[in-house]
Scaffold this active site. Structure first.
Site, PDB file in Angstrom:
ATOM      1  CG  HIS A  26       3.210   4.266   8.666  1.00 21.17           C
ATOM      2  ND1 HIS A  26       3.362   5.034   7.523  1.00 21.17           N
ATOM      3  CD2 HIS A  26       2.724   3.057   8.248  1.00 21.17           C
ATOM      4  CE1 HIS A  26       2.986   4.311   6.475  1.00 21.17           C
ATOM      5  NE2 HIS A  26       2.601   3.113   6.883  1.00 21.17           N
ATOM      6  NE  ARG A  82       6.920   0.900   5.034  1.00 21.59           N
ATOM      7  CZ  ARG A  82       5.704   0.342   5.040  1.00 21.59           C
ATOM      8  NH1 ARG A  82       5.547  -0.921   4.737  1.00 21.59           N
ATOM      9  NH2 ARG A  82       4.639   1.053   5.344  1.00 21.59           N
ATOM     10  NE  ARG A  88      -1.787  -2.256   2.860  1.00 22.45           N
ATOM     11  CZ  ARG A  88      -2.224  -3.473   2.596  1.00 22.45           C
ATOM     12  NH1 ARG A  88      -3.423  -3.661   2.168  1.00 22.45           N
ATOM     13  NH2 ARG A  88      -1.462  -4.518   2.812  1.00 22.45           N
ATOM     14  CB  THR A  89       3.269   2.612   2.426  1.00 21.31           C
ATOM     15  OG1 THR A  89       2.437   2.171   3.498  1.00 21.31           O
ATOM     16  CG2 THR A  89       3.849   3.970   2.756  1.00 21.31           C
ATOM     17  CE  LYS A 123      26.842  -5.347  -7.292  1.00 17.64           C
ATOM     18  NZ  LYS A 123      27.186  -4.386  -8.356  1.00 17.64           N
TER      19      LYS A 123
HETATM   20  C1  NCD Z   1       1.554  -0.978   8.236  1.00 18.36           C
HETATM   21  C2  NCD Z   1       3.055  -0.806   8.283  1.00 18.36           C
HETATM   22  O1  NCD Z   1       3.778  -1.327   7.466  1.00 18.36           O
HETATM   23  O2  NCD Z   1       3.441  -0.095   9.188  1.00 18.36           O
HETATM   24  N1  NCD Z   1       1.058  -1.227   6.972  1.00 18.36           N
HETATM   25  C3  NCD Z   1       0.805  -0.138   6.175  1.00 18.36           C
HETATM   26  O3  NCD Z   1       1.646   0.691   5.935  1.00 18.36           O
HETATM   27  N2  NCD Z   1      -0.462  -0.028   5.716  1.00 18.36           N
HETATM   28  C4  NCD Z   1       1.028  -1.858   9.263  1.00 18.36           C
HETATM   29  C5  NCD Z   1       1.467  -3.291   9.293  1.00 18.36           C
HETATM   30  O4  NCD Z   1       2.366  -3.718   8.582  1.00 18.36           O
HETATM   31  O5  NCD Z   1       0.880  -3.997  10.110  1.00 18.36           O
END
Ligand code: NCD
Length: 314
Positions: free
Chosen positions: A132, A104, A54-55, A82
């Site tokens: 987040h 991320r 999703r993100t 590497k």
């Molecule tokens: C979340 C995350 O990765 O922090 N997912 C997301 O971004 N929608 C929550 C999760 O992984 O449980």
């Protein structure tokens, strides 16, 4: 605003102004042509060291709908394999001439650390257990779109709070926007200290479910658990999962939320996940507009806001 690292850096009026800007992008998304040239000529890089569906897609869609160029960095096929360091990776990417990095990483603090190695704006797409922020914005936006405001709402966040950057960000955003938050979890899935968290705590979902406006379920994050924190997933589901019976006890206007990916049958029953008041796909849809607002706030200018106005009005 130069970067978007943490909800802790934003006050109520910053949050509201981002949600109001999101309204404008939701309006744009309903037009036959969903693209606006607000960030034409800008380059956004997505740098994801941790899995995401999703993100990453949501940020990339948001950047493209604003007319920006998007560079996707896939860690699996890059020189990180590497042994290239984080610093060298960031400096290399920056040398291409870029305007923003969405990052991320499994370690808390990485988005803040890499600021030193680039002049690009940094957007935190999730760092360890820490933050987040765009998830909290899209969750706040989704709740606001159902209730008009978060003021006075009672929101339960249920499940694996301990490992959840979503919970940490949501608690800050929801309470800044005037909601009351109750965390519902077994003691083993709560952080060792809740000092400074503006919340109440319950270990009994049945006692809480009839009193809330929003039931926010968290994924059991097994990849972050170093030991067994619940006797079994079956037992967890029985005590803390949103079963159809519990979902029936929610108030008439209450909504069910989950950040995804869902473990159907663990924190949420398949039947509850598919109810009309479960707004999980709405959360995903709002995520694009929220990320457009965030990218625009960091990279856009006031005069470009005009390009958002529908032609022929004003
Ligand atoms: C979340 C995350 O990765 O922090 N997912 C997301 O971004 N929608 C929550 C999760 O992984 O449980």
């Amino acid at each position: 605003m130069r970067h978007l690292l943490s909800i802790a850096d934003l006050d109520r009026s910053d949050l509201e102004s981002l949600l109001n800007l999101t309204d404008r992008f939701v309006e744009v998304s309903r037009r036959p042509i969903r693209n606006v040239p607000a960030l034409r000529g800008r380059t956004v890089v997505s740098l994801f060291f941790e899995d995401s569906t999703r993100t990453r897609l949501s940020f990339e869609t948001a950047a493209k709908r604003l007319g920006a160029d998007v560079m996707t960095f896939s860690v699996g096929t890059s020189s990180v394999k590497k042994g290239e360091s984080l610093r060298d990776t960031v400096e290399t990417i920056s040398a291409f001439g870029i305007d923003a990095i969405v990052v991320r990483h499994a370690s808390s603090g990485v988005p803040s650390t890499i600021r030193r190695w680039t002049s690009a704006a940094i957007l935190n797409g999730g760092d360890g257990w820490h933050q987040h922020p765009t998830q909290a914005l899209l969750d706040s936006y989704t709740i606001r779109s159902h209730f008009g405001s978060l003021d006075g709402l009672r929101i339960a966040i249920v499940g694996d709070i301990k490992h959840s950057r979503v919970a940490r960000s949501d608690v800050q955003a929801f309470t800044k926007l005037g909601a009351e938050v109750v965390l519902v979890a077994p003691p083993t899935l709560l952080p060792p200290s809740l000092e400074g968290w503006p919340v109440t705590v319950s270990h009994d979902l049945d006692a809480v479910v009839g009193t809330i406006d929003v039931c926010y379920l968290l994924r059991m994050q097994r990849e972050r658990m170093v030991e067994a924190l619940v006797p079994s997933l079956r037992e967890y589901a029985q005590r803390f999962g949103l079963s159809p019976e519990r979902a029936d006890r929610l108030g008439e206007r209450a909504i069910i939320m989950h950040p995804g990916p869902m473990n159907r049958g663990v924190e949420i029953s398949p039947e509850a996940a598919d109810r009309p008041n479960a707004v999980v796909t709405e959360q995903v849809a709002n995520g694009v507009a929220v990320r457009q607002a965030a990218l625009f706030r960091l990279l856009g200018t006031e005069s470009q806001l005009e390009s958002l106005e529908p032609k022929g009005t004003s």
